[in-house]
Design a protein around this motif. Structure first.
Motif, PDB file in Angstrom:
ATOM      1  N   UNK A   1      41.827   9.288 -12.834  1.00 15.74           N
ATOM      2  CA  UNK A   1      41.544   9.455 -11.379  1.00 15.74           C
ATOM      3  C   UNK A   1      40.846  11.158 -11.413  1.00 15.74           C
ATOM      4  N   UNK A   2      40.172  11.439 -12.434  1.00 13.52           N
ATOM      5  CA  UNK A   2      39.662  12.583 -12.171  1.00 13.52           C
ATOM      6  C   UNK A   2      38.373  12.724 -11.113  1.00 13.52           C
ATOM      7  N   UNK A   3      37.933  11.508 -10.779  1.00 10.62           N
ATOM      8  CA  UNK A   3      36.686  11.578  -9.633  1.00 10.62           C
ATOM      9  C   UNK A   3      37.444  12.049  -8.435  1.00 10.62           C
ATOM     10  N   UNK A   4      38.568  11.244  -8.131  1.00 11.96           N
ATOM     11  CA  UNK A   4      39.224  11.391  -6.721  1.00 11.96           C
ATOM     12  C   UNK A   4      39.734  12.885  -6.544  1.00 11.96           C
ATOM     13  N   UNK A   5      40.228  13.379  -7.699  1.00  8.18           N
ATOM     14  CA  UNK A   5      40.951  14.826  -7.806  1.00  8.18           C
ATOM     15  C   UNK A   5      39.503  15.746  -7.381  1.00  8.18           C
ATOM     16  N   UNK A   6      38.559  15.725  -8.049  1.00 11.92           N
ATOM     17  CA  UNK A   6      37.583  16.655  -8.063  1.00 11.92           C
ATOM     18  C   UNK A   6      37.015  16.690  -6.614  1.00 11.92           C
ATOM     19  N   UNK A   7      36.669  15.275  -6.200  1.00 10.35           N
ATOM     20  CA  UNK A   7      36.115  15.311  -5.236  1.00 10.35           C
ATOM     21  C   UNK A   7      37.028  15.899  -3.613  1.00 10.35           C
ATOM     22  N   UNK A   8      38.283  15.666  -3.898  1.00  4.78           N
ATOM     23  CA  UNK A   8      39.196  16.222  -2.730  1.00  4.78           C
ATOM     24  C   UNK A   8      38.987  17.569  -2.958  1.00  4.78           C
ATOM     25  N   UNK A   9      39.241  18.469  -4.462  1.00  2.00           N
ATOM     26  CA  UNK A   9      38.854  19.904  -4.631  1.00  2.00           C
ATOM     27  C   UNK A   9      37.855  20.235  -3.859  1.00  2.00           C
ATOM     28  N   UNK A  10      36.548  19.526  -4.130  1.00  3.03           N
ATOM     29  CA  UNK A  10      35.366  19.945  -3.457  1.00  3.03           C
ATOM     30  C   UNK A  10      35.299  20.065  -2.179  1.00  3.03           C
ATOM     31  N   UNK A  11      35.917  19.078  -1.286  1.00  7.39           N
ATOM     32  CA  UNK A  11      35.893  19.111  -0.119  1.00  7.39           C
ATOM     33  C   UNK A  11      36.871  20.464   0.481  1.00  7.39           C
ATOM     34  N   UNK A  12      37.794  20.612  -0.087  1.00  7.16           N
ATOM     35  CA  UNK A  12      38.858  21.705   0.122  1.00  7.16           C
ATOM     36  C   UNK A  12      37.802  22.982   0.042  1.00  7.16           C
ATOM     37  N   UNK A  13      37.310  23.120  -1.046  1.00  2.00           N
ATOM     38  CA  UNK A  13      36.360  24.579  -1.264  1.00  2.00           C
ATOM     39  C   UNK A  13      35.458  24.454  -0.017  1.00  2.00           C
ATOM     40  N   UNK A  14      34.753  23.035   0.436  1.00  2.00           N
ATOM     41  CA  UNK A  14      33.743  23.391   1.451  1.00  2.00           C
ATOM     42  C   UNK A  14      34.605  23.778   2.941  1.00  2.00           C
ATOM     43  N   UNK A  15      35.608  23.297   3.109  1.00  2.00           N
ATOM     44  CA  UNK A  15      36.598  23.906   4.333  1.00  2.00           C
ATOM     45  C   UNK A  15      36.832  25.255   4.230  1.00  2.00           C
ATOM     46  N   UNK A  16      37.212  25.847   2.976  1.00  2.00           N
ATOM     47  CA  UNK A  16      37.277  27.373   2.875  1.00  2.00           C
ATOM     48  C   UNK A  16      36.094  28.175   2.974  1.00  2.00           C
ATOM     49  N   UNK A  17      34.859  27.794   2.206  1.00  2.00           N
ATOM     50  CA  UNK A  17      33.870  28.391   2.558  1.00  2.00           C
ATOM     51  C   UNK A  17      33.307  28.533   3.932  1.00  2.00           C
ATOM     52  N   UNK A  18      33.317  27.185   4.669  1.00  2.00           N
ATOM     53  CA  UNK A  18      33.083  27.087   6.241  1.00  2.00           C
ATOM     54  C   UNK A  18      33.816  27.963   6.834  1.00  2.00           C
ATOM     55  N   UNK A  19      35.223  28.178   6.647  1.00  2.00           N
ATOM     56  CA  UNK A  19      36.010  29.029   7.432  1.00  2.00           C
ATOM     57  C   UNK A  19      35.762  30.435   7.244  1.00  2.00           C
ATOM     58  N   UNK A  20      35.492  30.761   6.099  1.00  2.00           N
ATOM     59  CA  UNK A  20      34.983  32.090   5.819  1.00  2.00           C
ATOM     60  C   UNK A  20      33.574  32.504   6.576  1.00  2.00           C
ATOM     61  N   UNK A  21      32.613  31.503   6.669  1.00  2.00           N
ATOM     62  CA  UNK A  21      31.392  31.695   7.287  1.00  2.00           C
ATOM     63  C   UNK A  21      31.782  31.741   8.728  1.00  2.00           C
ATOM     64  N   UNK A  22      32.227  31.018   9.185  1.00  2.00           N
ATOM     65  CA  UNK A  22      32.894  31.039  10.687  1.00  2.00           C
ATOM     66  C   UNK A  22      33.611  32.388  11.128  1.00  2.00           C
ATOM     67  N   UNK A  23      34.376  32.934  10.288  1.00  2.00           N
ATOM     68  CA  UNK A  23      34.905  34.221  10.477  1.00  2.00           C
ATOM     69  C   UNK A  23      34.008  35.311  10.490  1.00  2.00           C
ATOM     70  N   UNK A  24      33.075  35.403   9.706  1.00  2.00           N
ATOM     71  CA  UNK A  24      32.167  36.338   9.384  1.00  2.00           C
ATOM     72  C   UNK A  24      31.169  36.214  10.689  1.00  2.00           C
ATOM     73  N   UNK A  25      30.790  35.069  11.116  1.00  2.00           N
ATOM     74  CA  UNK A  25      29.745  34.832  12.381  1.00  2.00           C
ATOM     75  C   UNK A  25      30.539  35.516  13.518  1.00  2.00           C
ATOM     76  N   UNK A  26      31.955  35.268  13.581  1.00  2.00           N
ATOM     77  CA  UNK A  26      32.689  35.660  14.737  1.00  2.00           C
ATOM     78  C   UNK A  26      32.788  37.188  14.741  1.00  2.00           C
ATOM     79  N   UNK A  27      33.025  37.834  13.499  1.00  2.00           N
ATOM     80  CA  UNK A  27      33.262  39.317  13.660  1.00  2.00           C
ATOM     81  C   UNK A  27      31.947  40.006  13.679  1.00  2.00           C
ATOM     82  N   UNK A  28      31.059  39.667  13.095  1.00  2.00           N
ATOM     83  CA  UNK A  28      29.607  40.157  12.983  1.00  2.00           C
ATOM     84  C   UNK A  28      28.726  39.214  13.683  1.00  2.00           C
ATOM     85  N   UNK A  29      28.654  39.382  15.012  1.00  2.00           N
ATOM     86  CA  UNK A  29      27.736  38.457  15.947  1.00  2.00           C
ATOM     87  C   UNK A  29      26.442  38.992  15.845  1.00  2.00           C
TER      88      UNK A  29
END
Length: 329
Positions: free
Chosen positions: A294-322
């Motif tokens: 089940x490596x496919x499901x595990x790696x897919x879930x990890x990729x989606x969580x990475x997407x959420x982390x990077x998206x959160x970082x980008x949103x924080x930067x845009x909020x701080x440095x408008x």
């Protein structure tokens, strides 16, 4: 007998005057136009222009992303039908310490690479802006050369540079320092990977900075020179504030790309030693290659969580440095 020629033979139709239909059509069109919201009428052309892009974005980005989230709730295997498991794989990934270690490695690499690129690109772009056109064209071409070099090729080149008899050990030997195992020591492996990452991203960032500097009105710098401002004061009070949006773009894009760096650590260290260069994408790649069914499901879930982390970082930067409009807008 009745004269049938004088009797009506069908429903009575209203006879319109010569301008009747056109007036009714105009009134109907005006009524329909009034029913459309005013902001849609004002920006109709803009909406029509962005519609193809929105459709393509929905087909090639939003729909695959939604479908990936849907698949992450299933236990997929090549040998049997998918089975719904809910948030089980999210629990597995979020309880794996190696996942958090990879995120920390990605953040460390980004903190080494992005600020260095921004500072060096700003200084070199300020210098290029003062050169003649012919010299500036030559320097821009020279600076841009690393951007066309493959990351794999750059990684192999720097592996040779970091060897025992390589250029790096020769250079520190000039200062009386002994040879280092750059890629085999946990404390030096990640900085060693950061150097080619800086080299590869430096050219594009410099050219973007240069375009922003050339867009600043010359009168700003001339007035500052008349007031006695030196280079650092002009950079501090004119160049950097005028490049706010450019720096914001380079900061966000640089962070997101560097955190996801994959080829350099794969070729140079394969994530070692002791996971010191195991970036998030390399962790996902190795999880996908794992022998578990089940490596496919595990790696897919990890990729989606990475997407959420990077998206959160980008949103924080845009909020701080408008971002702001150009001073001449």
């Amino acid at each position: 007998m009745l004269d049938t020629s004088t009797q009506p033979t069908g429903p009575v139709t209203q006879v319109a005057g010569p301008n009747g239909p056109s007036r009714r059509r105009r009134r109907r069109d005006a009524k329909l136009t009034e029913q459309v919201p005013r902001h849609l009428r004002a920006h109709l052309t803009a909406y029509l222009m962005i519609t193809p892009m929105v459709i393509l974005l929905g087909i090639f980005v939003i729909w695959p992303l939604v479908y990936a989230f849907y698949l992450s709730f299933f236990e997929m295997s090549f040998y049997k039908d998918a089975e719904f498991v809910g948030f089980d794989f999210y629990k597995y990934v979020l309880t794996d310490p190696e996942f958090y270690e990879s995120l920390l490695v990605g953040l460390k690499l980004a903190l080494m690479v992005v600020p260095t690129i921004l500072v060096l690109a700003l200084l070199l772009a300020s210098f290029l802006a003062t050169l003649s056109k012919r010299m500036a064209a030559f320097m821009k071409t020279t600076v841009y050369v690393p951007a066309v070099v493959s990351s794999v090729v750059a990684a192999i080149i720097f592996v040779f540079i970091y060897q025992d008899e390589g250029v790096a050990n020769w250079f520190i030997g000039l200062f009386g320092q002994g040879p280092l195992a750059w890629l085999n020591t946990a404390s030096t492996a990640l900085p060693a990977v950061a150097v080619p990452a800086i080299w590869l991203g430096f050219g594009v960032s410099t050219l973007i900075m240069l375009a922003g500097i050339l867009d600043i009105p010359d009168s700003y710098f001339e007035s500052a020179k008349l007031d006695g401002a030196n280079f650092w004061q002009r950079t501090r009070y004119i160049t950097i504030p005028s490049l706010r949006n450019v720096i914001l773009f380079l900061l966000v894009s640089g962070l997101t790309l560097t955190i996801q760096e994959f080829q350099l650590p794969l070729v140079m260290t394969n994530g070692g030693p002791v996971n010191a260069t195991n970036t998030p994408n390399l962790y996902i790649f190795n999880s996908f290659r794992d022998a578990t069914p089940y490596a496919t499901s595990y790696s897919l879930t990890a990729a989606l969580l990475l997407f959420l982390v990077i998206g959160t970082i980008s949103i924080v930067i845009f909020r701080v440095v408008s971002s702001e409009k150009s001073s001449d807008a």
